[in-house]
Design an enzyme around this catalytic site. Sequence first.
Site, mmCIF file in Angstrom:
data_model
loop_
_atom_site.group_PDB
_atom_site.id
_atom_site.type_symbol
_atom_site.label_atom_id
_atom_site.label_comp_id
_atom_site.label_asym_id
_atom_site.label_seq_id
_atom_site.Cartn_x
_atom_site.Cartn_y
_atom_site.Cartn_z
ATOM 1 N N ASP A 7 8.109 7.579 7.020
ATOM 2 C CA ASP A 7 9.070 8.610 7.411
ATOM 3 C C ASP A 7 8.656 9.901 6.700
ATOM 4 O O ASP A 7 7.596 9.961 6.062
ATOM 5 C CB ASP A 7 10.515 8.159 7.101
ATOM 6 N N CYS A 64 8.271 5.083 2.602
ATOM 7 C CA CYS A 64 9.408 5.993 2.713
ATOM 8 C C CYS A 64 9.676 6.523 1.309
ATOM 9 O O CYS A 64 8.797 6.463 0.447
ATOM 10 C CB CYS A 64 10.620 5.305 3.355
ATOM 11 N N THR A 66 11.834 5.477 -1.075
ATOM 12 C CA THR A 66 11.928 4.394 -2.067
ATOM 13 C C THR A 66 11.089 3.173 -1.700
ATOM 14 O O THR A 66 10.843 2.324 -2.560
ATOM 15 C CB THR A 66 13.379 3.912 -2.181
ATOM 16 N N GLY A 67 10.751 3.034 -0.448
ATOM 17 C CA GLY A 67 10.113 1.807 0.049
ATOM 18 C C GLY A 67 11.124 0.756 0.440
ATOM 19 O O GLY A 67 10.790 -0.215 1.120
ATOM 20 N N HIS A 97 0.596 -15.745 -2.554
ATOM 21 C CA HIS A 97 1.657 -16.749 -2.401
ATOM 22 C C HIS A 97 2.501 -16.588 -1.140
ATOM 23 O O HIS A 97 2.997 -17.581 -0.611
ATOM 24 C CB HIS A 97 2.599 -16.695 -3.617
ATOM 25 N N HIS A 132 1.646 -23.090 -0.756
ATOM 26 C CA HIS A 132 2.296 -21.850 -0.317
ATOM 27 C C HIS A 132 2.411 -21.785 1.209
ATOM 28 O O HIS A 132 3.311 -21.150 1.732
ATOM 29 C CB HIS A 132 1.525 -20.639 -0.845
HETATM 30 C C1 RB5 Z 1 15.028 9.541 3.133
HETATM 31 O O1 RB5 Z 1 15.753 10.538 2.482
HETATM 32 C C2 RB5 Z 1 15.191 8.232 2.382
HETATM 33 O O2 RB5 Z 1 16.485 7.765 2.473
HETATM 34 C C3 RB5 Z 1 14.208 7.191 2.910
HETATM 35 O O3 RB5 Z 1 12.909 7.688 2.844
HETATM 36 C C4 RB5 Z 1 14.157 5.866 2.156
HETATM 37 O O4 RB5 Z 1 14.036 6.066 0.795
HETATM 38 C C5 RB5 Z 1 15.157 4.872 2.532
HETATM 39 O O5 RB5 Z 1 15.155 3.742 2.048
#
Ligand code: RB5
Length: 145
Positions: A7, A64, A66-67, A97, A132
Amino acid sequence: MLAIGSDHAGYALKQHIIAYLRAQEVGFQDYGVSQGEAADYPLAAQKVAQAVAGGACARGIVLCGTGIGVSIAANKVRGIRAALCHDTFSARMCRQHNDANVLCMGERVVGAGLALDIVAAFLATGFEGGRHQRRVAMIDDLENR
Ligand code: RB5
């Protein structure tokens, strides 16, 4: 072939990883987003996950802020085992695994240098199979209920 996508909050990290993939001569398909384009993270995850689940790409990377969002979303696609990794140990283990086929990271969490080490570990490590394999098959069973 590797699928990669993000994103808007993961765009800069995506471009950094793409430069690395080019330098390493790793074949990839960029599923966006483009610079300056705002994008919802579930859509970014969906594009990469479907490329992997559908067989167009063997593995994927999706990014993104945070991932977290992309990992939750990617794991909703049948056949996807997406792993959120912000350290190289996890990146190795998710392959050994869990036979993870999608790597997720957060640009706001991990530094650019560490992110490349994580990508390298994810790409270089194989699935161990054996005991696994049975556990991964149990995940497939969960998905098919
Ligand atoms: C975007 O602001 C943010 O919410 C997105 O990139 C992500 O971190 C969501 O989990």
